[in-house]
Design a protein around this motif. Structure first.
Motif, PDB file in Angstrom:
ATOM      1  N   GLY A  36       0.813  -1.216   0.000  1.00 60.13           N
ATOM      2  CA  GLY A  36       0.000   0.000   0.000  1.00 60.13           C
ATOM      3  C   GLY A  36       0.843   1.260   0.000  1.00 60.13           C
ATOM      4  N   VAL A  37       1.903   1.288   0.839  1.00 63.36           N
ATOM      5  CA  VAL A  37       2.786   2.449   0.872  1.00 63.36           C
ATOM      6  C   VAL A  37       3.541   2.577  -0.455  1.00 63.36           C
ATOM      7  N   GLN A  38       3.955   1.450  -1.010  1.00 68.12           N
ATOM      8  CA  GLN A  38       4.609   1.492  -2.327  1.00 68.12           C
ATOM      9  C   GLN A  38       3.684   2.108  -3.375  1.00 68.12           C
ATOM     10  N   PHE A  39       2.431   1.709  -3.353  1.00 65.70           N
ATOM     11  CA  PHE A  39       1.456   2.225  -4.324  1.00 65.70           C
ATOM     12  C   PHE A  39       1.282   3.739  -4.170  1.00 65.70           C
ATOM     13  N   LEU A  40       1.189   4.217  -2.920  1.00 64.50           N
ATOM     14  CA  LEU A  40       1.022   5.649  -2.695  1.00 64.50           C
ATOM     15  C   LEU A  40       2.236   6.437  -3.180  1.00 64.50           C
ATOM     16  N   VAL A  41       3.443   5.938  -2.880  1.00 59.91           N
ATOM     17  CA  VAL A  41       4.656   6.633  -3.295  1.00 59.91           C
ATOM     18  C   VAL A  41       4.763   6.685  -4.818  1.00 59.91           C
ATOM     19  N   ILE A  42       4.523   5.551  -5.469  1.00 61.11           N
ATOM     20  CA  ILE A  42       4.624   5.498  -6.929  1.00 61.11           C
ATOM     21  C   ILE A  42       3.551   6.373  -7.584  1.00 61.11           C
ATOM     22  N   THR A  43       2.331   6.329  -7.034  1.00 59.84           N
ATOM     23  CA  THR A  43       1.253   7.160  -7.572  1.00 59.84           C
ATOM     24  C   THR A  43       1.578   8.640  -7.427  1.00 59.84           C
ATOM     25  N   TYR A  44       2.141   9.047  -6.293  1.00 60.08           N
ATOM     26  CA  TYR A  44       2.509  10.449  -6.073  1.00 60.08           C
ATOM     27  C   TYR A  44       3.512  10.918  -7.115  1.00 60.08           C
ATOM     28  N   PHE A  45       4.531  10.122  -7.367  1.00 55.74           N
ATOM     29  CA  PHE A  45       5.563  10.552  -8.308  1.00 55.74           C
ATOM     30  C   PHE A  45       5.053  10.533  -9.746  1.00 55.74           C
ATOM     31  N   ILE A  46       4.253   9.537 -10.094  1.00 57.35           N
ATOM     32  CA  ILE A  46       3.781   9.460 -11.476  1.00 57.35           C
ATOM     33  C   ILE A  46       2.749  10.548 -11.757  1.00 57.35           C
ATOM     34  N   TRP A  47       1.726  10.653 -10.875  1.00 61.95           N
ATOM     35  CA  TRP A  47       0.628  11.591 -11.166  1.00 61.95           C
ATOM     36  C   TRP A  47       0.998  13.024 -10.841  1.00 61.95           C
ATOM     37  N   TYR A  48       1.489  13.289  -9.621  1.00 61.43           N
ATOM     38  CA  TYR A  48       1.719  14.669  -9.206  1.00 61.43           C
ATOM     39  C   TYR A  48       3.045  15.220  -9.726  1.00 61.43           C
ATOM     40  N   VAL A  49       4.133  14.486  -9.480  1.00 55.96           N
ATOM     41  CA  VAL A  49       5.458  15.015  -9.803  1.00 55.96           C
ATOM     42  C   VAL A  49       5.671  15.070 -11.318  1.00 55.96           C
ATOM     43  N   PHE A  50       5.368  13.966 -12.020  1.00 61.92           N
ATOM     44  CA  PHE A  50       5.699  13.914 -13.447  1.00 61.92           C
ATOM     45  C   PHE A  50       4.572  14.415 -14.345  1.00 61.92           C
ATOM     46  N   ILE A  51       3.321  14.081 -14.024  1.00 61.05           N
ATOM     47  CA  ILE A  51       2.214  14.483 -14.906  1.00 61.05           C
ATOM     48  C   ILE A  51       1.746  15.904 -14.597  1.00 61.05           C
ATOM     49  N   LYS A  52       1.442  16.183 -13.318  1.00 53.46           N
ATOM     50  CA  LYS A  52       0.880  17.495 -12.973  1.00 53.46           C
ATOM     51  C   LYS A  52       1.957  18.573 -12.932  1.00 53.46           C
ATOM     52  N   GLU A  53       3.055  18.331 -12.240  1.00 55.61           N
ATOM     53  CA  GLU A  53       4.107  19.343 -12.099  1.00 55.61           C
ATOM     54  C   GLU A  53       5.140  19.286 -13.222  1.00 55.61           C
ATOM     55  N   SER A 339      13.724  10.916 -11.383  1.00 51.17           N
ATOM     56  CA  SER A 339      13.542   9.459 -11.451  1.00 51.17           C
ATOM     57  C   SER A 339      14.317   8.766 -10.337  1.00 51.17           C
ATOM     58  N   VAL A 340      15.560   9.207 -10.111  1.00 49.02           N
ATOM     59  CA  VAL A 340      16.355   8.632  -9.021  1.00 49.02           C
ATOM     60  C   VAL A 340      15.694   8.934  -7.673  1.00 49.02           C
ATOM     61  N   THR A 341      15.179  10.141  -7.518  1.00 46.65           N
ATOM     62  CA  THR A 341      14.473  10.489  -6.278  1.00 46.65           C
ATOM     63  C   THR A 341      13.257   9.593  -6.067  1.00 46.65           C
ATOM     64  N   ALA A 342      12.536   9.309  -7.145  1.00 47.65           N
ATOM     65  CA  ALA A 342      11.367   8.435  -7.031  1.00 47.65           C
ATOM     66  C   ALA A 342      11.768   7.024  -6.622  1.00 47.65           C
ATOM     67  N   LEU A 343      12.814   6.486  -7.242  1.00 44.30           N
ATOM     68  CA  LEU A 343      13.267   5.135  -6.888  1.00 44.30           C
ATOM     69  C   LEU A 343      13.776   5.089  -5.452  1.00 44.30           C
ATOM     70  N   GLY A 344      14.486   6.142  -5.033  1.00 46.37           N
ATOM     71  CA  GLY A 344      14.956   6.164  -3.654  1.00 46.37           C
ATOM     72  C   GLY A 344      13.827   6.271  -2.653  1.00 46.37           C
ATOM     73  N   SER A 345      12.764   6.969  -3.022  1.00 46.95           N
ATOM     74  CA  SER A 345      11.635   7.124  -2.109  1.00 46.95           C
ATOM     75  C   SER A 345      10.893   5.815  -1.902  1.00 46.95           C
ATOM     76  N   VAL A 346      10.949   4.933  -2.908  1.00 46.71           N
ATOM     77  CA  VAL A 346      10.311   3.617  -2.742  1.00 46.71           C
ATOM     78  C   VAL A 346      10.987   2.847  -1.615  1.00 46.71           C
ATOM     79  N   GLY A 347      12.291   3.083  -1.412  1.00 45.18           N
ATOM     80  CA  GLY A 347      13.001   2.407  -0.325  1.00 45.18           C
ATOM     81  C   GLY A 347      12.504   2.780   1.050  1.00 45.18           C
TER      82      GLY A 347
END
Length: 405
Positions: A36-53, A339-347
């Motif tokens: 669940g936490v993985q899903f939230l982190v990945i969704t945040y980076f894909i939708w907000y960071v990369f698509i919206k911002e 992208s590196v920040t997103a992968l690191g945040s999954v950790g």
């Protein structure tokens, strides 16, 4: 020896190398939290960071801008026809333009002596000693002569001054407001350039011939949907969009900000880069006696050899054109960094689940004993070489058997 041994162990421990150990924990609740936490982190980076911002883009906000304005329209007042040369200032058109909507006119002022206005502090008097000769009051209209003279209507007395007489507050004639200015139009031409991307844009529709452009500007009015490239705005439309009553503006004047906003994505066709407009009143309306916008100017002439002037206090609707915006385009460096920040945040998900595991589930320290191994406690078997090989056993543990979860 104790202190020396402490520092020795600290230094040797600081130089140790730690390697992660994979351990499978078959716990459904912990697994649900982890995914669940993985899903939230990945969704945040894909939708907000990369698509919206659009974090994959290079951005530029330091645009270069040029604005020219031109007022159009005529009105009739008191039998006289008023054209833009009379009510539009400045006539050449800049980022700031005002339209005169009401005037207080003081006719036939000359350099002479006359009574000061009674509203000026310490201007009222009963004898000459109440007035100091040569005194200049910055709230008044001129230099005092030291005499106490009857006021214009002879009802009381005030100090005499040397100034342009008669004073404005007494002799000014208030003209009716120019309500017809509601239909005046202003043409706002804006050209911008983003120097980093070397892209220039304008807010006017492009035509192959100049005559076609002139015909278009003569008949069009701005509309966000149907005419986004028509830079012609009615003053009434601007006042309405700013939430102001036109009749009140004509009485007090006002300052309205015209905001031109450019938000451009150059990954798309540059023709998609269109301006948007917003309008807001910039002066305060809380204190009506001091609210609004006005300025004074005079028209000088010579009458019978005496220099005279007509003083005009003009109330106007001033438009401040403010341009801002930014543009973005794909950039390799911001894409790699985010992208590196997103992968690191999954950790972070693993750190959170490890904390939950060791704090709330591992009551008997079964997991902690399996999770942390110290190779210094394992027996050392030297070989014929100068190196020592330490056996860790398997680095993949499955705790699904023999452990109560």
């Amino acid at each position: 020896m104790g202190l020396l041994g402490f520092f020795k162990d600290y230094i040797l421990g600081f130089l140790d190398y730690e390697t992660p150990k994979v351990m499978v924990v078959r716990n459904r609740n912990l697994g649900v939290i982890y995914r669940g936490v993985q899903f939230l982190v990945i969704t945040y980076f894909i939708w907000y960071v990369f698509i919206k911002e659009k974090a994959y883009q290079d951005f530029e906000s330091g645009l270069e801008s040029s604005v020219t304005t031109r007022m159009r329209g005529t009105a009739v007042q008191g039998g006289l026809v008023h054209d833009p040369e009379e009510y539009a200032h400045p006539s050449e058109g800049l980022e700031v333009m005002s339209t005169t909507v009401r005037r207080d006119v003081t006719h036939d002022q000359i350099q002479a002596t006359c009574a000061e206005h009674f509203s000026v502090p310490n201007a009222n008097c009963s004898q000459d000693s109440d007035c100091s000769e040569g005194e200049l009051d910055f709230d008044g209209h001129g230099r005092r002569t030291g005499r106490c003279v009857p006021y214009y209507d002879q009802s009381f007395r005030t100090c005499e001054i040397q100034a342009w007489c008669p004073v404005e507050e007494y002799a000014a004639v208030r003209e009716p407001p120019l309500l017809e200015a509601f239909n005046f139009t202003i043409v706002i031409k804006n050209t911008i350039r983003f120097p980093v991307f070397n892209v220039s844009r304008g807010n006017v529709k492009v035509f192959p011939k100049k005559r076609q452009l002139s015909q278009y500007l003569a008949r069009c009015h701005y509309h966000a949907v149907t005419e986004p490239y028509c830079p012609v705005f009615r003053l009434g439309y601007i006042a309405h969009q700013a939430g102001q009553d036109w009749a009140e503006l004509c009485q007090t004047g006002g300052v309205i900000g015209v905001f031109i906003n450019w938000q451009c994505d150059f990954d798309l066709n540059t023709s998609k880069c269109k301006p948007t407009y917003s309008f807001r009143l910039l002066d305060t309306r809380k204190d009506l006696p001091t609210a609004g916008y006005y300025y004074r100017f005079a028209k000088y002439y010579n009458r019978d050899g005496v220099e005279s002037r007509t003083l005009i206090k003009a109330y106007g609707v001033r438009l401040d054109i403010i341009v801002h915006g930014y543009a973005g385009k794909f950039g390799l460096i911001p894409t790699i960094i985010n992208s590196v920040t997103a992968l690191g945040s999954v950790g972070v998900c693993s750190i959170l689940c490890d904390w939950i595991l060791l704090t709330f589930i591992d009551k008997d320290e079964i997991y902690s004993n399996k999770m942390f191994d110290d190779s210094s406690k394992d027996p050392v078997q030297p070989n014929s070489t100068a190196f020592t090989i330490v056996s860790y056993g398997s680095n993949h543990s499955d705790l699904s058997e023999g452990v109560a979860l």
